[in-house]
Enzyme design. Structure first.
Site, PDB file in Angstrom:
ATOM      1  N   ARG A 145      25.897  66.368  64.499  1.00 39.66           N
ATOM      2  CA  ARG A 145      25.230  65.119  64.134  1.00 39.66           C
ATOM      3  C   ARG A 145      24.958  64.229  65.342  1.00 39.66           C
ATOM      4  NH1 ARG A 145      27.322  65.092  58.420  1.00 39.66           N
ATOM      5  NH2 ARG A 145      26.393  63.352  57.292  1.00 39.66           N
ATOM      6  N   ARG A 163      32.518  61.029  45.221  1.00 40.24           N
ATOM      7  CA  ARG A 163      32.296  60.453  46.555  1.00 40.24           C
ATOM      8  C   ARG A 163      31.977  58.962  46.476  1.00 40.24           C
ATOM      9  NH1 ARG A 163      28.829  64.191  50.528  1.00 40.24           N
ATOM     10  NH2 ARG A 163      28.939  62.214  51.635  1.00 40.24           N
ATOM     11  N   ARG A 201      24.421  55.070  56.344  1.00 39.81           N
ATOM     12  CA  ARG A 201      24.440  56.511  56.696  1.00 39.81           C
ATOM     13  C   ARG A 201      23.049  56.953  57.163  1.00 39.81           C
ATOM     14  NH1 ARG A 201      26.585  58.336  51.164  1.00 39.81           N
ATOM     15  NH2 ARG A 201      26.193  60.481  51.811  1.00 39.81           N
TER      16      ARG A 201
HETATM   17  P1  AMP Z   1      28.467  64.552  54.593  1.00 37.78           P
HETATM   18  O1  AMP Z   1      29.319  65.158  53.533  1.00 37.78           O
HETATM   19  O2  AMP Z   1      27.902  65.554  55.563  1.00 37.78           O
HETATM   20  O3  AMP Z   1      27.402  63.636  54.018  1.00 37.78           O
HETATM   21  O4  AMP Z   1      29.419  63.612  55.457  1.00 37.78           O
HETATM   22  C1  AMP Z   1      30.101  62.505  54.889  1.00 37.78           C
HETATM   23  C2  AMP Z   1      30.637  61.607  55.995  1.00 37.78           C
HETATM   24  O5  AMP Z   1      31.551  62.346  56.813  1.00 37.78           O
HETATM   25  C3  AMP Z   1      29.577  61.086  56.974  1.00 37.78           C
HETATM   26  O6  AMP Z   1      28.953  59.893  56.513  1.00 37.78           O
HETATM   27  C4  AMP Z   1      30.419  60.841  58.226  1.00 37.78           C
HETATM   28  O7  AMP Z   1      31.170  59.661  58.103  1.00 37.78           O
HETATM   29  C5  AMP Z   1      31.404  62.004  58.184  1.00 37.78           C
HETATM   30  N1  AMP Z   1      30.896  63.194  58.912  1.00 37.78           N
HETATM   31  C6  AMP Z   1      30.577  64.415  58.383  1.00 37.78           C
HETATM   32  N2  AMP Z   1      30.158  65.267  59.337  1.00 37.78           N
HETATM   33  C7  AMP Z   1      30.192  64.562  60.497  1.00 37.78           C
HETATM   34  C8  AMP Z   1      29.843  64.884  61.844  1.00 37.78           C
HETATM   35  N3  AMP Z   1      29.367  66.086  62.197  1.00 37.78           N
HETATM   36  N4  AMP Z   1      30.007  63.918  62.784  1.00 37.78           N
HETATM   37  C9  AMP Z   1      30.497  62.701  62.460  1.00 37.78           C
HETATM   38  N5  AMP Z   1      30.827  62.323  61.218  1.00 37.78           N
HETATM   39  C10 AMP Z   1      30.675  63.249  60.233  1.00 37.78           C
END
Ligand code: AMP
Length: 192
Positions: free
Chosen positions: A89, A134, A146
C-alpha cells in the site's frame, strides 16, 4: 511461481475476487487486512497497536505489515504462487516486497488494478458495514479517510510496477462474475 497483486481502493472488490482467483489458480491468499484483524482478534501486542490506526482509517506502519508478509512467505515454502490483497500500500512496501521475493528467486508477475468510481466505493463500503463485523465500514468519515490514504499513499504503487510493464487495469464495476472473467483473462494472457 506466479505472484499476483490484486490492487485497488477500499471497496473495489479485492477480497471477493481474491477468493475466486485463489481457487482457480491455486495461489495462496495473503491479505494484510485479514492478517491484522486476526492479530486484533487474538489480542496480540501487534494487533492492539494496529487497531488504533485501523479505527481511524489510517495505514498501519510499513515495518509492521512488511514483517507480517515476510513471515507469511517463509511459512509457505512450497507455494505455487501468492495473491497479495491490500499489500503493498506504499512505495516502501512495494520495494520491500520486491526484495523479499528476489531473495526467494522470484518476483511479481502481474498487478491487476481494479477501477471503481469513488461514490460507488463509499456506497459499497457502507453497505458492507451493515452486515460485516468491521467497524471501519460503518463510519463514513473513516471510509473517506481510507480513500484519502489510498489517493495520497497507495495509488502511486501502481506507477512503481508500471515502470516494469506489470500493470493491467480492469473495470471493477459490473457483476462479480463479469469482473472475475476479466481478471482471469488477464492472468491467462500473462501466463500464455
Ligand atoms: P483492508 O482489509 O485491506 O481494507 O485493510 C483494513 C485496514 O488495515 C486498513 O485501513 C489499514 O489500516 C490496515 N492495513 C491493511 N493492509 C495494510 C497495508 N498493506 N499497509 C498499511 N495498513 C494496512
Amino acid at each position: 511461481m506466479f505472484n499476483l497483486i490484486l490492487f485497488g481502493p477500499p471497496g473495489s472488490g479485492k477480497g471477493t475476487q481474491s477468493e475466486k482467483l485463489i481457487e482457480k489458480f491455486g495461489l495462496i491468499h495473503l491479505s494484510t487486512g485479514d492478517l491484522l484483524r486476526k492479530e486484533i482478534a487474538n489480542q496480540t501486542q501487534l494487533g492492539l497497536e494496529a487497531k488504533s490506526f485501523m479505527d481511524k482509517g489510517q495505514l498501519v506502519p510499513d515495518e509492521v505489515v512488511i514483517g507480517m508478509i515476510g513471515s507469511a512467505l517463509d511459512a509457505n515454502p512450497a507455494a505455487k504462487g501468492f495473491l497479495f490483497d491490500g499489500f503493498p500500500r506504499t512505495t516502501a512496501q512495494a520495494e520491500a516486497l520486491d526484495t523479499l521475493l528476489t531473495g526467494k528467486g522470484s518476483e511479481i508477475s502481474l498487478v491487476l488494478a481494479l477501477e471503481v468510481g469513488e461514490e460507488e466505493l463509499v456506497a459499497r463500503l457502507l453497505n458492507r458495514g451493515k452486515t460485516s463485523s468491521r467497524s471501519d465500514d460503518r463510519d463514513e468519515n473513516v471510509i473517506r479517510q481510507r480513500l484519502e490514504e489510498y489517493r495520497k499513499k497507495t495509488a502511486i504503487v501502481a506507477d512503481h510496477y508500471a515502470k516494469f510493464n506489470k500493470v493491467s487495469k480492469v473495470k471493477g464495476e459490473g457483476s462479480i462474475d463479469e469482473i472475475f472473467g476479466s481478471l482471469a483473462a488477464e492472468i491467462d494472457k500473462k501466463r500464455a
